[in-house]
Design a protein around this motif. Structure first.
Motif, PDB file in Angstrom:
ATOM      1  N   MET A 290       0.815  -1.218   0.000  1.00 29.75           N
ATOM      2  CA  MET A 290       0.000   0.000   0.000  1.00 29.75           C
ATOM      3  C   MET A 290       0.851   1.272   0.000  1.00 29.75           C
ATOM      4  O   MET A 290       0.453   2.288   0.551  1.00 29.75           O
ATOM      5  N   ASP A 291       2.051   1.188  -0.558  1.00 33.03           N
ATOM      6  CA  ASP A 291       2.930   2.364  -0.646  1.00 33.03           C
ATOM      7  C   ASP A 291       3.308   2.913   0.713  1.00 33.03           C
ATOM      8  O   ASP A 291       3.570   4.112   0.847  1.00 33.03           O
ATOM      9  N   ILE A 292       3.260   2.078   1.731  1.00 29.08           N
ATOM     10  CA  ILE A 292       3.652   2.573   3.046  1.00 29.08           C
ATOM     11  C   ILE A 292       5.130   2.244   3.243  1.00 29.08           C
ATOM     12  O   ILE A 292       5.528   1.081   3.141  1.00 29.08           O
ATOM     13  N   ARG A 293       5.923   3.263   3.449  1.00 29.52           N
ATOM     14  CA  ARG A 293       7.355   3.026   3.618  1.00 29.52           C
ATOM     15  C   ARG A 293       7.810   3.509   5.000  1.00 29.52           C
ATOM     16  O   ARG A 293       7.341   4.513   5.498  1.00 29.52           O
ATOM     17  N   VAL A 294       8.698   2.758   5.554  1.00 31.85           N
ATOM     18  CA  VAL A 294       9.260   3.129   6.851  1.00 31.85           C
ATOM     19  C   VAL A 294      10.773   3.184   6.687  1.00 31.85           C
ATOM     20  O   VAL A 294      11.360   2.380   5.962  1.00 31.85           O
ATOM     21  N   LYS A 295      11.361   4.161   7.341  1.00 31.70           N
ATOM     22  CA  LYS A 295      12.826   4.242   7.302  1.00 31.70           C
ATOM     23  C   LYS A 295      13.400   3.010   8.000  1.00 31.70           C
ATOM     24  O   LYS A 295      13.056   2.727   9.150  1.00 31.70           O
ATOM     25  N   GLU A 296      14.213   2.246   7.257  1.00 38.56           N
ATOM     26  CA  GLU A 296      14.636   0.966   7.836  1.00 38.56           C
ATOM     27  C   GLU A 296      15.844   1.088   8.764  1.00 38.56           C
ATOM     28  O   GLU A 296      15.930   0.413   9.773  1.00 38.56           O
ATOM     29  N   GLU A 297      16.800   1.953   8.376  1.00 40.94           N
ATOM     30  CA  GLU A 297      18.031   1.965   9.171  1.00 40.94           C
ATOM     31  C   GLU A 297      17.836   2.756  10.468  1.00 40.94           C
ATOM     32  O   GLU A 297      17.395   3.909  10.470  1.00 40.94           O
ATOM     33  N   ILE A 298      18.069   2.047  11.542  1.00 42.11           N
ATOM     34  CA  ILE A 298      17.943   2.657  12.862  1.00 42.11           C
ATOM     35  C   ILE A 298      19.345   2.703  13.462  1.00 42.11           C
ATOM     36  O   ILE A 298      20.090   1.719  13.417  1.00 42.11           O
ATOM     37  N   ASP A 299      19.660   3.853  13.994  1.00 43.43           N
ATOM     38  CA  ASP A 299      20.960   4.010  14.636  1.00 43.43           C
ATOM     39  C   ASP A 299      20.976   3.180  15.928  1.00 43.43           C
ATOM     40  O   ASP A 299      20.265   3.478  16.877  1.00 43.43           O
ATOM     41  N   ALA A 300      21.776   2.110  15.916  1.00 44.61           N
ATOM     42  CA  ALA A 300      21.779   1.200  17.063  1.00 44.61           C
ATOM     43  C   ALA A 300      22.337   1.867  18.318  1.00 44.61           C
ATOM     44  O   ALA A 300      22.067   1.433  19.432  1.00 44.61           O
ATOM     45  N   GLU A 337      12.812   4.577  16.565  1.00 47.39           N
ATOM     46  CA  GLU A 337      12.460   3.197  16.272  1.00 47.39           C
ATOM     47  C   GLU A 337      10.975   2.939  16.570  1.00 47.39           C
ATOM     48  O   GLU A 337      10.439   3.496  17.519  1.00 47.39           O
ATOM     49  N   ILE A 338      10.362   2.099  15.744  1.00 46.78           N
ATOM     50  CA  ILE A 338       8.982   1.712  16.038  1.00 46.78           C
ATOM     51  C   ILE A 338       9.001   0.297  16.597  1.00 46.78           C
ATOM     52  O   ILE A 338       9.474  -0.616  15.945  1.00 46.78           O
ATOM     53  N   VAL A 339       8.484   0.163  17.820  1.00 44.67           N
ATOM     54  CA  VAL A 339       8.427  -1.159  18.426  1.00 44.67           C
ATOM     55  C   VAL A 339       6.974  -1.590  18.521  1.00 44.67           C
ATOM     56  O   VAL A 339       6.141  -0.882  19.066  1.00 44.67           O
ATOM     57  N   GLY A 340       6.663  -2.725  17.932  1.00 44.38           N
ATOM     58  CA  GLY A 340       5.303  -3.237  17.969  1.00 44.38           C
ATOM     59  C   GLY A 340       5.092  -4.097  19.205  1.00 44.38           C
ATOM     60  O   GLY A 340       5.845  -5.034  19.442  1.00 44.38           O
ATOM     61  N   LEU A 341       4.065  -3.766  19.971  1.00 41.60           N
ATOM     62  CA  LEU A 341       3.737  -4.534  21.169  1.00 41.60           C
ATOM     63  C   LEU A 341       2.497  -5.348  20.816  1.00 41.60           C
ATOM     64  O   LEU A 341       1.420  -4.795  20.612  1.00 41.60           O
ATOM     65  N   PHE A 492       0.675   8.149   9.079  1.00 44.18           N
ATOM     66  CA  PHE A 492       1.490   7.873  10.254  1.00 44.18           C
ATOM     67  C   PHE A 492       2.943   7.592   9.848  1.00 44.18           C
ATOM     68  O   PHE A 492       3.887   8.138  10.430  1.00 44.18           O
ATOM     69  N   ALA A 493       3.116   6.736   8.823  1.00 44.62           N
ATOM     70  CA  ALA A 493       4.471   6.387   8.385  1.00 44.62           C
ATOM     71  C   ALA A 493       5.209   7.623   7.845  1.00 44.62           C
ATOM     72  O   ALA A 493       6.387   7.829   8.130  1.00 44.62           O
ATOM     73  N   ALA A 517       6.528  -1.975  12.121  1.00 45.41           N
ATOM     74  CA  ALA A 517       7.460  -2.017  13.249  1.00 45.41           C
ATOM     75  C   ALA A 517       8.870  -2.454  12.837  1.00 45.41           C
ATOM     76  O   ALA A 517       9.060  -3.158  11.857  1.00 45.41           O
ATOM     77  N   HIS A 518       9.850  -1.972  13.597  1.00 46.46           N
ATOM     78  CA  HIS A 518      11.215  -2.444  13.417  1.00 46.46           C
ATOM     79  C   HIS A 518      11.493  -3.634  14.318  1.00 46.46           C
ATOM     80  O   HIS A 518      12.248  -4.513  13.989  1.00 46.46           O
TER      81      HIS A 518
END
Lengths: 610, 330
Positions: A290-300, A337-341, A492-493, A517-518
């Motif tokens: 659905m063309d929803i993109r999330v930034k993948e690289e998260i600074d660890a 970061e997005i954390v899914g609960l 939202f994204a 979520a990441h």
């Protein structure tokens, strides 16, 4: 049962469920059904000439989003619409025209020929009567059985729908059973009079996904074994793919497309159906839908927004030991970061969210929010921290103050934290309205003037007013229609990418989590079952519970769903669990019901309706 | 059903282009249409309530007549007699007002036993009763709302104390307490104040109940999560949502006060001579009921008129605030 015939030109014509071919038996038939409601603001045309047929032993799904008139259509068969409704057209149940029946014959028809399974089993059952009383009542009212015989029959029925120890459950009250068991009781009551057709209005919407899969299994074996016709009303395309033989798609009171489940779900013709199917996030398809993109690289190495160490949250109970809603939970959320609960009801996911907002205290352990330990913090010290946290709740109708204009609502955090003056606040609100794609003119309007998805976008705007570092989103799209959910998720994204906030995304919908979520944390009964990066949890879950959870989520593709269903049954057997089905011998069942039928129902009488 | 079917719905703007917009379940925000706030919707429903409108007219008529006819403070009078001067008896003190042929005459409501003009007396009584009723309606509403809201929102020991105090006021028989207080108090404003201090209990309980349910609603949780303080939550988020209950209860309190004041004055604890009130008029002339029935009927009718119209107004307001009590189209 195929409904595709060849027309003269050789083109396939989807006659679908609207036109019964030949002399096939039809248990439920809607012909040109038209419903209007008279309201204070004029007449509302809810159903505009709907034709639909349900044959014995088949499931016809009536699909649509809110306001499509699908429930209203089904209510005409029970004649249960409010008084301000004007009904046109004809509804036949088991060959009798509902509009011409007298009130007493209508009462006999309900239950005997057509029964209903409602969305919310808690409200469909009377909370002050025991399960047994309610089951016996329905049978006695319809003259199916009486007294001790009815009680015995009720126990049998409960056994059939797979309720353990039916004798004991008979004396319990609805609140003592779980949601899934309650829905089974409702189904047992529905089949107690051996109806020819069951209308199931969103029968699994209020249930958890694993329970939903069980109830769907039960309904499927019910129609296979008892040859009952089922009219399934739902908005969930996954449920349709799992259950339906044929599908009719409704939009604003009209059926826009119909056909077999494969035709409609795999090769939709109508643009609305295409759009609807395009907005359902699918399990196992991961990112990029659905063309929803999330930034993948998260600074660890990014600082932690949330850090939980052995968190325990308890609810005090009067005169009893406190109830432990969250037990020894540890995980953390990095900035950006997005954390899914994820978890089913009662897993404690919302409780953790509320604790993050400082609404309930932690009993033990450590809850570090943006670097500060909030366990045992005083209300006053919490305030500066709250400025840096945004929140979105599930129900946009309940989370916006109905008496506050939308503009003021979004500006409220600025006022509370005394940021800026009137001018700058107004500008900020306009910017946020632009960001969530709402016209600036809604500033002076009230929440009730816009619809659900628009309201949820207002909630999103309000959450972002103070440019928070952390966003707590508690089931932000669960109350929305799928097409609306797609839009809200997309916004939202976009905003997450733009603002880069960390997010605790609480949801029961695994497909949505898969999309956004990441990292995923799976909870059950207040404990962490499994946690890790999205790919790992979604694609290679190691824990049985996670596997069951993922296997139970339906996908809107009948072939794939069929495969998933078999896989799930396999998985259940491997794990030593039972696959739910109706434990009954069909001939015996019909025989028992026939013998019991003492009241002869006479045919149509000619009394005009009301 | 054709494939390229498009819903011919008036809600659809022809400008809608993309599939998402054409087949959106969300209503288009019609920016040309006037926006109604909830208050405006309530007002609209209220003004369409026939019973309430008639009652409003009756109440306004009675109030205007009572305050202008014999004057009050700076308001000039247009009636030439006063409620304390006795005059010569005309026709044995019988009312001179006739409907057909219409005439008002010298003493439209008649005269009392010593020749005072009974119209002036009744108007004076009505004035007193209205003042007491509306003051009590306002004051007790404020007190009740505050106490109820505070108890309901803060819970805990605050609630325990406030609600036990409320219970204390409820268990004392109102008439007895009012009688004692009425004996001590002199003057109509005192009476009004004392009655307000005794009649707020019902509303306090109602508001507390409302607040208890509202404080669990998500928008309150949302406000709390933002960091909104308790007082702002009470006044900005919770109380505006209870306005329906409060207004309805206030109108009913007004009607009840009219009756309470009449009862007290009838027993001799309320307004005292030489001043007068509707209840006092009835009590003074109860013995004359058989010989001069109009001395009973006029103040009685006034009490009935005010109490009924205020009650109907309350009904109308309740219907206006609660659209769920659906009235089917007539």
């Amino acid at each position: 049962m195929t409904t595709t015939t060849q027309s003269g030109s050789g083109q396939p014509v989807y006659t679908g469920s609207g036109t019964p071919t030949g002399d096939e038996e039809v248990v439920l038939a809607f012909t040109e059904v038209d419903v209007r409601f008279k309201t204070e603001f004029g007449s509302v045309h809810a159903v505009k000439g709907v034709d639909l047929r349900v044959r014995p032993g088949e499931v016809v799904a009536l699909v649509g989003e809110s306001g499509s008139g699908k429930s209203v259509t089904s209510m005409t068969a029970m004649r249960l619409l409010p008084r301000n409704a004007t009904i046109g057209g004809q509804v036949d149940v088991a060959g009798r025209e509902v509009g011409r029946l007298s009130e007493s014959n209508m009462r006999r028809l309900r239950g005997n020929d057509v029964a209903m399974v409602f969305q919310e089993p808690m409200t469909a059952l009377n909370p002050v009567l025991t399960i047994g009383t309610q089951m016996v009542e329905s049978m006695e009212l319809h003259g199916v059985s009486r007294g001790a015989a009815a009680w015995k029959r009720a126990i049998e029925l409960l056994g059939m729908v797979g309720i353990p120890e039916p004798e004991r459950q008979m004396r319990k009250y609805p609140h003592e059973l779980s949601g899934g068991q309650r829905q089974r009781v409702v189904i047992a009551i529905a089949i107690s009079c051996d109806p020819k057709v069951i209308i199931a209005d969103e029968p699994t919407t209020a249930l958890d996904v694993t329970v939903q899969a069980d109830i769907l299994d039960l309904l499927r074996s019910l129609k296979d074994k008892l040859n009952t016709g089922i009219l399934l009303i739902t908005h969930n395309m996954g449920v349709v793919a799992d259950m339906a033989d044929r599908v009719a798609v409704m939009f604003k009171g009209e059926i826009v497309e119909r056909g077999t489940v494969e035709e409609v779900l795999l090769h939709p013709n109508h643009e609305y159906t295409k759009m609807l199917l395009g907005s359902v996030p699918r399990m196992g398809h991961g990112r990029g839908q659905m063309d929803i993109r999330v930034k993948e690289e998260i600074d660890a190495d990014a600082p932690l927004a949330i850090e939980l160490k052995n968190l325990v949250i308890e609810y005090q109970r009067l005169g009893k030991a406190p109830f432990r809603a969250v037990d020894d939970v540890s995980f953390d959320v990095h900035q950006g970061e997005i954390v899914g609960l994820v978890g089913e009801s009662g897993s404690g996911k919302s409780t953790i969210g509320r604790c993050a907002l400082g609404l309930i205290p932690a009993a033990a352990g450590e809850f570090r929010l943006l670097g500060e330990n909030i366990t045992g913090m005083k209300r006053g010290d919490l305030k500066p921290l709250r400025k840096r946290i945004g929140v979105i709740f599930q129900d946009p109708a309940a989370s916006l103050n109905p008496r506050l204009p939308i503009g003021e609502c979004i500006a409220e955090p600025l006022v509370v934290h005394q940021v800026g003056d009137r001018k700058s606040r107004e500008k900020r609100v306009y910017d946020l309205l632009d960001a969530v794609h709402l016209p600036r003119e809604v500033y002076n309007r009230y929440p009730h003037e816009v619809s659900g998805g628009q309201r949820q976008r207002i909630s999103v705007a309000r959450a972002l007013t103070l440019d928070p570092e952390l966003l707590v989103a508690d089931e932000p799209t669960s109350a929305l229609d799928v097409s609306v959910q797609a839009r809200v998720l997309k916004i939202f994204a976009e905003l997450q990418e733009q603002f880069g906030f960390a997010c605790l995304f609480i949801s029961h919908d695994l497909a949505v989590i898969d999309l956004l979520a990441h990292k995923v944390v799976v909870l059950q009964n207040g404990k962490v079952v499994e946690a890790g990066p999205r790919e790992q949890i979604m694609e290679n879950p190691t824990q049985e519970y996670t596997q069951r959870l993922i296997a139970a989520a339906p996908v809107p593709d009948p072939l794939e769903q069929g495969r998933r269903r078999r896989d799930r049954h396999e998985l259940l057997r491997e794990q030593g669990e039972e696959v739910v089905e109706l434990n009954v011998d069909a001939d015996q069942f019909h025989q028992a019901s026939r013998e019991a039928e003492v009241v002869e129902v006479d045919g149509t009488d000619d009394q005009p309706r009301r | 059903m054709t494939d390229n079917h498009r819903p011919d719905d008036p809600e659809h703007t022809p400008a809608a282009s993309s599939v998402e917009e054409v087949y959106s379940v969300e209503k288009q925000i019609d920016l040309s249409q006037k926006s109604y706030s909830q208050g405006q919707l309530v007002r609209r429903r209220f003004f369409r309530h026939r019973g309430a409108m008639v009652s409003l007219f009756v109440l306004v008529f009675i109030t205007v007549m009572a305050f202008t006819s014999i004057g009050y403070g700076l308001i000039p009078s247009w009636w030439d007699k006063t409620f304390y001067d006795a005059g010569a008896a005309v026709d044995g003190g019988r009312p001179t007002m006739q409907l057909w042929p219409f005439q008002i005459g010298e003493h439209p409501f008649g005269q009392d036993t010593i020749g005072k003009d009974y119209f002036a007396l009744t108007m004076r009584g009505t004035q007193r009763s209205l003042i007491v009723a509306f003051t009590v309606g306002l004051l007790s509403t404020v007190i009740g709302t505050l106490i109820g809201a505070i108890a309901g929102f803060f819970r805990g020991w605050v609630e325990a104390i406030l609600m036990r105090v409320t219970d204390l006021f409820i268990i004392i028989p109102l008439l007895v307490l009012a009688a004692v207080v009425g004996k001590m108090a002199s003057g109509i404003w005192w009476l009004a104040l004392m009655l307000s201090l005794l009649t707020w209990t019902g509303l306090a309980r109602l508001v507390r109940g409302e607040v208890l349910s509202l404080r669990e609603r998500e928008f309150v949780t949302a406000a709390e999560a933002i960091g909104t303080g308790p007082w702002r939550i009470i006044f900005k988020h919770i109380l505006p949502n209870t306005i329906g209950t409060i207004i309805v209860s206030a109108t009913l309190a007004i009607a009840a006060t009219i009756l309470l004041e009449s009862a007290l004055s009838f027993l001799g604890y309320g307004v005292r001579a030489p001043d007068t009130s509707l209840g006092l008029l009835i009590s003074t002339y109860q013995n004359a009921f058989l010989t001069r029935p109009w001395l009973f009927w006029w103040p009685g009718l006034m009490i009935l008129g005010i109490a009924l119209s205020v009650n109907f107004l309350g009904d109308g307001l309740r219907d206006a605030f609660d659209p769920r009590q659906n009235r089917t189209a007539d």
